[in-house]
Design an enzyme around this catalytic site. Structure first.
Site, PDB file in Angstrom:
ATOM      1  N   HIS A 135       0.787  -1.231   0.000  1.00 15.70           N
ATOM      2  CA  HIS A 135       0.000   0.000   0.000  1.00 15.70           C
ATOM      3  C   HIS A 135       0.819   1.281   0.000  1.00 15.70           C
ATOM      4  CE1 HIS A 135       0.991  -0.134   4.246  1.00 15.70           C
ATOM      5  NE2 HIS A 135       0.648   1.128   4.327  1.00 15.70           N
TER       6      HIS A 135
HETATM    7  C1  UD1 Z   1      -2.078   5.147   6.340  1.00 14.76           C
HETATM    8  C2  UD1 Z   1      -0.741   5.569   6.994  1.00 14.76           C
HETATM    9  C3  UD1 Z   1       0.291   4.477   6.764  1.00 14.76           C
HETATM   10  C4  UD1 Z   1      -0.211   3.137   7.223  1.00 14.76           C
HETATM   11  C5  UD1 Z   1      -1.535   2.844   6.523  1.00 14.76           C
HETATM   12  C6  UD1 Z   1      -2.113   1.516   6.920  1.00 14.76           C
HETATM   13  C7  UD1 Z   1      -0.289   7.988   6.944  1.00 14.76           C
HETATM   14  C8  UD1 Z   1       0.584   9.017   6.352  1.00 14.76           C
HETATM   15  N1  UD1 Z   1      -0.215   6.765   6.381  1.00 14.76           N
HETATM   16  O1  UD1 Z   1      -1.872   5.048   4.952  1.00 14.76           O
HETATM   17  O2  UD1 Z   1       1.461   4.795   7.506  1.00 14.76           O
HETATM   18  O3  UD1 Z   1       0.740   2.146   6.923  1.00 14.76           O
HETATM   19  O4  UD1 Z   1      -2.456   3.887   6.866  1.00 14.76           O
HETATM   20  O5  UD1 Z   1      -3.263   1.261   6.202  1.00 14.76           O
HETATM   21  O6  UD1 Z   1      -0.985   8.246   7.899  1.00 14.76           O
HETATM   22  N2  UD1 Z   1      -9.046   4.659   2.151  1.00 14.76           N
HETATM   23  C9  UD1 Z   1     -10.235   4.007   2.071  1.00 14.76           C
HETATM   24  N3  UD1 Z   1     -10.856   3.645   3.231  1.00 14.76           N
HETATM   25  C10 UD1 Z   1     -10.335   3.921   4.457  1.00 14.76           C
HETATM   26  C11 UD1 Z   1      -9.118   4.614   4.517  1.00 14.76           C
HETATM   27  C12 UD1 Z   1      -8.479   4.957   3.367  1.00 14.76           C
HETATM   28  O7  UD1 Z   1     -10.742   3.741   1.006  1.00 14.76           O
HETATM   29  O8  UD1 Z   1     -10.943   3.558   5.484  1.00 14.76           O
HETATM   30  C13 UD1 Z   1      -8.356   5.027   0.903  1.00 14.76           C
HETATM   31  C14 UD1 Z   1      -8.722   6.405   0.400  1.00 14.76           C
HETATM   32  O9  UD1 Z   1      -8.706   6.390  -0.973  1.00 14.76           O
HETATM   33  C15 UD1 Z   1      -7.568   7.250   0.889  1.00 14.76           C
HETATM   34  C16 UD1 Z   1      -6.410   6.275   0.781  1.00 14.76           C
HETATM   35  O10 UD1 Z   1      -6.962   5.010   1.117  1.00 14.76           O
HETATM   36  O11 UD1 Z   1      -7.410   8.403   0.171  1.00 14.76           O
HETATM   37  C17 UD1 Z   1      -5.273   6.598   1.663  1.00 14.76           C
HETATM   38  O12 UD1 Z   1      -5.690   6.651   3.027  1.00 14.76           O
HETATM   39  P1  UD1 Z   1      -4.794   7.425   4.106  1.00 14.76           P
HETATM   40  O13 UD1 Z   1      -5.388   7.285   5.461  1.00 14.76           O
HETATM   41  O14 UD1 Z   1      -4.492   8.795   3.621  1.00 14.76           O
HETATM   42  O15 UD1 Z   1      -3.422   6.650   4.044  1.00 14.76           O
HETATM   43  P2  UD1 Z   1      -3.089   5.087   3.952  1.00 14.76           P
HETATM   44  O16 UD1 Z   1      -2.519   4.794   2.618  1.00 14.76           O
HETATM   45  O17 UD1 Z   1      -4.212   4.238   4.433  1.00 14.76           O
END
Ligand code: UD1
Length: 384
Positions: free
Chosen positions: A218
């Site tokens: 991811h």
């Molecule tokens: C975040 C953490 C990362 C961790 C990861 C575990 C930061 C900078 N990154 O990354 O360190 O390893 O979580 O999963 O905080 N999304 C969904 N549903 C959700 C959450 C996210 O669809 O419940 C999708 C959305 O498109 C979103 C993308 O995932 O824009 C990224 O989510 P985000 O929380 O920004 O970062 P992660 O990649 O999940």
């Protein structure tokens, strides 16, 4: 920096999936202390999909949060800004003795920053880890959170050295072990059998005998650039000719694969793509796997604790003990290196490894003991 609101609860913060397994044992240890340490739980809402969120709360026995900021997804700036804005009134109302944050996600830094600006003590669990790669958002979160923390709990010796080099006073640093491994040890007997999870997600019945690999992916560095993502998925397809692969897919990875039309690369008889699994399903799957491929931080530690070979698809790790003592090999994202590492494990069985010092399932109890002593200290009381 001393806590402003003496006698208030310790306000624990979670935001994203990897926070949940870290907070679960800390809350349990605080509740189990004699007398119990007053604790409240706040969820920023950074992760919100049930499969990234509520299924973890259930699987890990975390109490329902007392507060949810419901920030959701956005750019890093907007997500962080929303947490800053929404967290402040909670602190004004709750007047906690301290804010306890875990790990390195955006929620960790944002809540620590609000607390310190209001003169409230910050406690950081899993402090001092460094990849020395400032291109990783998590590295920025780690460095800055540690700079503004009053109590820093570390999981491995390298963390203490990193903190001392960055000018953190030694008196603030406590080497307690790894709370994520507390959760692993606590949950092992409840782990869902890999056979059950695999068959539920359509894997052929012979995977159990043949052995299989588990893949998670991811990091922006692996999934955001279509060329890199295509190359990594190509390597996975190649691996699946040697060993079946169960790919547990983070929503952002699924979205990128769809966006770039790369789904066909994964259409092989020996690959199954499954949604993010609950903690107990994932634990059972990793425990039974011949090897795990990942770019996650926590999975590098969990595989070391389980003694399962891990191939890390990153250029570096902030958890060097998993390489020095554990089962981890850091290979980057080049298909040749990934394949060479997998072939080596299939040939030799991989690194045997050993479990690092204090990864014994009792880190949270050590944290609770330090917190008790810290809260009781005379100089802390004086600020009341
Ligand atoms: C975040 C953490 C990362 C961790 C990861 C575990 C930061 C900078 N990154 O990354 O360190 O390893 O979580 O999963 O905080 N999304 C969904 N549903 C959700 C959450 C996210 O669809 O419940 C999708 C959305 O498109 C979103 C993308 O995932 O824009 C990224 O989510 P985000 O929380 O920004 O970062 P992660 O990649 O999940």
């Amino acid at each position: 920096m001393l806590p402003r609101f003496v006698g208030g609860p310790i306000l624990c913060v979670v935001g994203a999936r990897p926070n949940f397994m870290k907070i679960a044992p800390v809350i349990r240890a605080m509740n189990g202390a004699t007398p119990p340490l007053p604790v409240r739980l706040l969820h920023t809402g950074q992760h919100y999909d049930p499969e990234m969120n509520s299924q973890y709360f259930q699987g890990l026995g975390i109490p329902d949060p007392d507060f949810n900021l419901e920030v959701g997804s956005a750019s890093h700036a907007v997500q962080t800004a929303e947490i800053l804005r929404r967290f402040e009134p909670v602190l004004d109302r709750e007047r906690p003795a301290a804010v306890l944050v875990v790990g390195d996600v955006n929620s960790t830094l944002a809540c620590a920053l609000v607390a310190v600006k209001k003169g409230i003590a910050v406690i950081h669990v899993e402090a001092g880890l460094r990849s020395f790669d400032r291109g990783m958002p998590e590295e920025i979160n780690r460095v800055l959170t540690d700079q503004i923390s009053d109590l820093l709990f570390t999981t491995e010796k390298s963390a203490r050295e990193n903190l001392l080099r960055e000018g953190i006073p030694e008196s603030r640093i406590h080497f307690v072990g790894n709370v994520m491994i507390d959760t692993l040890r606590y949950s092992l007997k409840e782990a869902v059998s890999a056979a059950q999870t695999l068959s539920q997600h359509g894997a052929p019945a012979d995977w159990g005998q043949r052995g299989f690999a588990v893949l998670t992916l991811h990091r922006p560095s692996n999934v955001d650039d279509p060329g890199t993502l295509r190359a990594v998925l190509g390597a996975i397809r190649e691996i699946s000719r040697r060993l079946p692969v169960a790919f547990t897919m983070h929503p952002r990875t699924r979205a990128k694969i769809e966006q770039h039309g790369l789904g066909a690369v994964l259409e092989a008889a020996s690959i199954i793509c499954v949604p993010p699994l609950g903690y107990l399903e994932m634990l059972g799957l990793m425990q039974a796997a011949r090897l795990v491929l990942t770019d996650s931080g926590g999975i590098q530690e969990e595989t070391t604790a389980l003694g399962v070979p891990c191939v890390t698809l990153r250029e570096n790790t902030e958890r060097p003990i998993t390489v020095e003592q554990g089962t981890n090999t850091v290979v980057g994202s080049s298909p040749e290196h990934i394949l060479a590492a997998v072939d080596d494990i299939l040939r030799t069985g991989g690194k045997a490894g050993r479990v690092p010092e204090l990864w014994d399932g009792r880190a949270s109890q050590r944290i609770a003991a330090v917190l008790r002593e810290w809260l009781d200290r005379a100089d802390v009381r004086r600020v009341a």
